[in-house]
Design a protein around this motif. Structure first.
Motif, PDB file in Angstrom:
ATOM      1  N   TYR A   1       0.824  -1.208   0.000  1.00  0.00           N
ATOM      2  CA  TYR A   1       0.000   0.000   0.000  1.00  0.00           C
ATOM      3  C   TYR A   1       0.860   1.261   0.000  1.00  0.00           C
ATOM      4  O   TYR A   1       0.485   2.273  -0.584  1.00  0.00           O
TER       5      TYR A   1
ATOM      6  N   LEU B   1       1.884   1.776  -3.578  1.00  0.00           N
ATOM      7  CA  LEU B   1       0.719   2.296  -4.309  1.00  0.00           C
ATOM      8  C   LEU B   1       0.471   3.769  -3.978  1.00  0.00           C
ATOM      9  O   LEU B   1       0.130   4.566  -4.857  1.00  0.00           O
ATOM     10  N   THR B   2       0.646   4.139  -2.705  1.00  0.00           N
ATOM     11  CA  THR B   2       0.470   5.527  -2.290  1.00  0.00           C
ATOM     12  C   THR B   2       1.443   6.433  -3.029  1.00  0.00           C
ATOM     13  O   THR B   2       1.051   7.479  -3.560  1.00  0.00           O
TER      14      THR B   2
ATOM     15  N   CYS C   1      -5.114   4.163   0.169  1.00  0.00           N
ATOM     16  CA  CYS C   1      -3.822   3.451   0.174  1.00  0.00           C
ATOM     17  C   CYS C   1      -2.899   4.010   1.248  1.00  0.00           C
ATOM     18  O   CYS C   1      -2.174   3.257   1.904  1.00  0.00           O
TER      19      CYS C   1
ATOM     20  N   SER D   1      -1.503   1.902   4.347  1.00  0.00           N
ATOM     21  CA  SER D   1      -0.050   1.735   4.487  1.00  0.00           C
ATOM     22  C   SER D   1       0.363   1.625   5.942  1.00  0.00           C
ATOM     23  O   SER D   1       1.376   0.995   6.249  1.00  0.00           O
TER      24      SER D   1
ATOM     25  N   THR E   1     -12.357   0.985  -5.053  1.00  0.00           N
ATOM     26  CA  THR E   1     -11.389   0.517  -4.068  1.00  0.00           C
ATOM     27  C   THR E   1     -11.929  -0.670  -3.275  1.00  0.00           C
ATOM     28  O   THR E   1     -11.230  -1.670  -3.094  1.00  0.00           O
TER      29      THR E   1
ATOM     30  N   ASP F   1     -10.320  -4.383  -3.423  1.00  0.00           N
ATOM     31  CA  ASP F   1      -9.847  -4.992  -2.181  1.00  0.00           C
ATOM     32  C   ASP F   1     -10.609  -6.268  -1.849  1.00  0.00           C
ATOM     33  O   ASP F   1     -10.029  -7.240  -1.380  1.00  0.00           O
TER      34      ASP F   1
END
Length: 127
Positions: free
Chosen positions: A9, A12-13, A47, A51, A114, A118
């Protein structure tokens, strides 16, 4: 809910932040800047929270959506002036300065996307 570093994550962020920055720098108008950027914004926030926070996906998603809606509805007021940020270009880009109903739709679609992604990934891991 516990604090835990999730490298996937976090990556991805960072990638979404770079994409958002490129959109903000190079695209001044149009669908990608005004609508797709908002769609990506909630995914970026999701994200970011994922994280560092290990919690239920749906709870974090709804929290992100609530934050996005709150900021959007604050744009109906003069909150930038209240914080003396009316001349701060970065604050205007990040927080926005005008209310748009289409932004609420973009945020909602971003969170739905999202949650769906997920859920699919979670379901694959369990199977």
């Amino acid at each position: 809910m516990t604090f835990n570093l999730n490298k996937t994550y976090l990556i991805l962020t960072v990638l979404l932040l770079i994409i958002e920055a490129l959109i903000a720098i190079f695209l001044k108008t149009g669908f990608i800047r005004h609508t797709f950027g908002d769609f990506l914004c909630v995914i970026l926030l999701y994200c970011f929270f994922k994280s560092f926070i290990k919690g239920h996906h749906f709870t974090i998603a709804i929290s992100v959506l609530a934050i996005a809606f709150t900021i959007e509805f604050l744009q109906l007021t003069n909150y930038l002036e209240f914080f003396n940020l009316q001349n701060n270009h970065l604050a205007k880009v990040i927080l926005g300065s005008t209310f748009e109903f289409s932004d609420l739709v973009a945020y909602t679609l971003g969170i739905i996307t999202t949650i769906a992604i997920d859920f699919k990934i979670y379901k694959l891991w369990i199977s």
